[in-house]
Every structure is written in C-alpha cells, then in structure tokens.
Design an enzyme around this catalytic site. Sequence first.
Site, PDB file in Angstrom:
ATOM      1  N   GLY A   7      43.855   2.997  30.353  1.00 28.23           N
ATOM      2  CA  GLY A   7      42.910   4.049  31.026  1.00 28.23           C
ATOM      3  C   GLY A   7      41.407   3.386  30.758  1.00 28.23           C
ATOM      4  O   GLY A   7      41.128   3.796  29.668  1.00 28.23           O
ATOM      5  N   LEU A   8      40.913   2.716  31.699  1.00 27.27           N
ATOM      6  CA  LEU A   8      39.469   1.986  31.477  1.00 27.27           C
ATOM      7  C   LEU A   8      38.793   2.862  32.511  1.00 27.27           C
ATOM      8  O   LEU A   8      37.605   2.218  32.962  1.00 27.27           O
ATOM      9  CB  LEU A   8      39.647   0.538  31.785  1.00 27.27           C
ATOM     10  CG  LEU A   8      40.612  -0.172  31.052  1.00 27.27           C
ATOM     11  CD1 LEU A   8      40.484  -1.377  31.153  1.00 27.27           C
ATOM     12  CD2 LEU A   8      40.252   0.176  29.234  1.00 27.27           C
ATOM     13  N   GLY A  12      37.155   5.341  28.920  1.00 30.47           N
ATOM     14  CA  GLY A  12      38.054   4.645  28.256  1.00 30.47           C
ATOM     15  C   GLY A  12      37.274   3.075  28.393  1.00 30.47           C
ATOM     16  O   GLY A  12      37.335   2.477  27.448  1.00 30.47           O
ATOM     17  N   GLY A 114      31.601  12.142  26.522  1.00 27.02           N
ATOM     18  CA  GLY A 114      31.464  11.769  27.837  1.00 27.02           C
ATOM     19  C   GLY A 114      30.961  10.494  27.997  1.00 27.02           C
ATOM     20  O   GLY A 114      31.072   9.467  27.364  1.00 27.02           O
ATOM     21  N   LYS A 164      39.824  20.221  20.186  1.00 31.79           N
ATOM     22  CA  LYS A 164      39.061  19.958  21.270  1.00 31.79           C
ATOM     23  C   LYS A 164      38.991  20.962  22.399  1.00 31.79           C
ATOM     24  O   LYS A 164      38.113  21.255  23.042  1.00 31.79           O
ATOM     25  CB  LYS A 164      39.584  18.452  21.759  1.00 31.79           C
ATOM     26  CG  LYS A 164      38.848  17.989  23.040  1.00 31.79           C
ATOM     27  CD  LYS A 164      37.261  17.953  22.988  1.00 31.79           C
ATOM     28  CE  LYS A 164      36.477  17.032  23.860  1.00 31.79           C
ATOM     29  NZ  LYS A 164      37.180  17.378  25.315  1.00 31.79           N
ATOM     30  N   ASN A 168      35.989  22.991  23.868  1.00 29.26           N
ATOM     31  CA  ASN A 168      35.614  22.916  25.262  1.00 29.26           C
ATOM     32  C   ASN A 168      35.515  24.479  25.729  1.00 29.26           C
ATOM     33  O   ASN A 168      34.511  24.588  26.590  1.00 29.26           O
ATOM     34  CB  ASN A 168      36.754  22.363  26.123  1.00 29.26           C
ATOM     35  CG  ASN A 168      36.510  20.786  26.236  1.00 29.26           C
ATOM     36  OD1 ASN A 168      35.792  20.098  25.179  1.00 29.26           O
ATOM     37  ND2 ASN A 168      36.971  20.105  27.104  1.00 29.26           N
ATOM     38  N   GLU A 171      31.882  25.481  24.868  1.00 28.48           N
ATOM     39  CA  GLU A 171      31.183  24.803  25.661  1.00 28.48           C
ATOM     40  C   GLU A 171      31.031  25.615  26.898  1.00 28.48           C
ATOM     41  O   GLU A 171      29.758  25.691  27.532  1.00 28.48           O
ATOM     42  CB  GLU A 171      31.646  23.229  25.812  1.00 28.48           C
ATOM     43  CG  GLU A 171      30.827  22.444  27.068  1.00 28.48           C
ATOM     44  CD  GLU A 171      31.822  21.138  27.146  1.00 28.48           C
ATOM     45  OE1 GLU A 171      32.162  21.119  28.470  1.00 28.48           O
ATOM     46  OE2 GLU A 171      31.846  20.540  26.337  1.00 28.48           O
TER      47      GLU A 171
END
Length: 294
Positions: A7-8, A12, A114, A164, A168, A171
């Site tokens: 996953g790029l 990623g 991010g 996480k 969030n 957030e």
Amino acid sequence: MQLGLIGLGRMGGNMRERLRKAGHTVVGYDRNPSVSDVGSLADLVDKLEGPRTVWVMVPAGAATQGVIDELASLLGPGDVVVDGGNSRWTDDEKHARELGARGIGFVDAGVSGGVWGLENGYALMVGGDKEHVERLRPIFDALKPEGPYGYVHAGKVGAGHFAKMVHNGIEYAMMQAYAEGWELLEAVDSVTDVREVFRSWQEGTVIRSWLLDLAVKALDEDEHLHKLRGYAEDSGEGRWTVEAAIDHAVPLPAITASLFARFASRQPDSPQMKMVAALRNQFGGHAVEAAKKD
C-alpha cells in the site's frame, strides 16, 4: 532492516521514503504499477529474506482482510505481519489468531501523521507480543519523530488500533470545538478579523495545538472558507469510539456530539429541523420558512 510494505498511497509512499532515508531496505507493492517495486504480493515475499516482516497499509475491512488472507498463504513460521492501517481492534484479534495458527506473528500499529509524516515523523501506537514488537523497533524508531515521544507499545494485540481510535475520537472533538468557535466569531459584527484572532492563539494560550496551526493555514488560503462546502466525512473511527464507550459505559458527550455534527453536515435541508420548525410554529406561532423549489 528489510521490510515489505503493501500500500503506497499518501501515507504508505511517504513511509517507504522515510524508511529508505534511514537506511532500511523497503520492497513496496501497490496495485498501481507506476509506484510499485514488484508486480505481486508473491514477488514481494520472494524478495524478502527470512524471517520476513511485511507491513500492510491498505483500507480497513475487506481490503485488509484480503491482503492478510493472501499473506497467510505466502509467509511461514517466524515471519511477522504489521497492520498499520486504521483497522478496528476486533479485526486485529481475528487476524492474530488466523496468522498465529500458521506460526506467523502479528502486530497492529496505529499510525498518525498524515501527509506531514515524511517530514515530521509518525506517531505510532503499537499492540502485540513483546518479542514481535521489539523485533520491529528499528522500523518504529525510523518512522517516529525525533526525540523521546511519538511511540508507545500500548499493550497486547488490538491495543495499538484501539489507542489510535481514541486518538481520532479526541481529534473529532477538538476540530469541532475550533469549528464552533470560528463560526461564532464570524457571526458577530464586533470581531473584524477572525483569522488574526485564530493566529493570535498560536502562542501563549492553553488551546494552542497543531490543529490550530492547520486552521490558521487553511484561513490563510481561504480567509472565510467560502471555497468549501460545509460537508465532512467520518472515517469510521469516530463511530467505533462511541460504540466502545457504550460497551464500556464510559460517557463521551463531546466526542459523540462531534460525530453527530458530521452527520448533520450531510443534510442540505435537515429533516429534524423541519419538525422543530413545525412544532415551534404550532405551539408558539413562530414563523417558518418555505422549502426552496428546485
């Protein structure tokens, strides 16, 4: 250290670059051949020396499950899989059982940072057995920000993604508070420069934060946000946070309200407010506005 990365996309791809800059060998796979180092997951696994470590950065749910299933058939005892996406913690427990039955380790990593992570580093919240986590420390150290903070082994499998998720949820509430304050400032005649009020808060106040810095950046680009539609998606983690709070009888009024505010943003003409307006008209004779015609 050698790592396979699946996953790029926006995160990623930057993670691959940050790891390579730190001296690690990264073999990346993505469905987009223009950014992929190999043509398939099988090719990726073949290029890694044992014991192999594969980091998964794909969307939560079916996409992650599909990758985990394929890796289960390609990897072997002693190898480790890391899920660095935004999977639900209950999925982590399932994946750990499935891979563990084949002697494959599993670590879940909540990743925050991010598009700024390449430059600033990524905050990492990790869950899993100590032996697997410690083996991955060189990777975590390369990804995290410089200094003593930004990494935690939060607990057993699922703890990283649960941490996480709560991150969030917080957030959500923080963004909602900034948004409500901004709208109120914009609504009054006495405040003539809302953007500069926000900018003044960046130093010396108890509400200064990176989110505030980003709010100022957004206002510099579009002072009154006229270019934006008042619509905000939710990633799913806000919902999971509220669901977990219900399961554990933990009151989360601010986070819950911020989630429902996002739902309200999707209604150009709120059905609920239609009923509120109708009732106010019925009991008090308050004026109502006619619906706009197409």
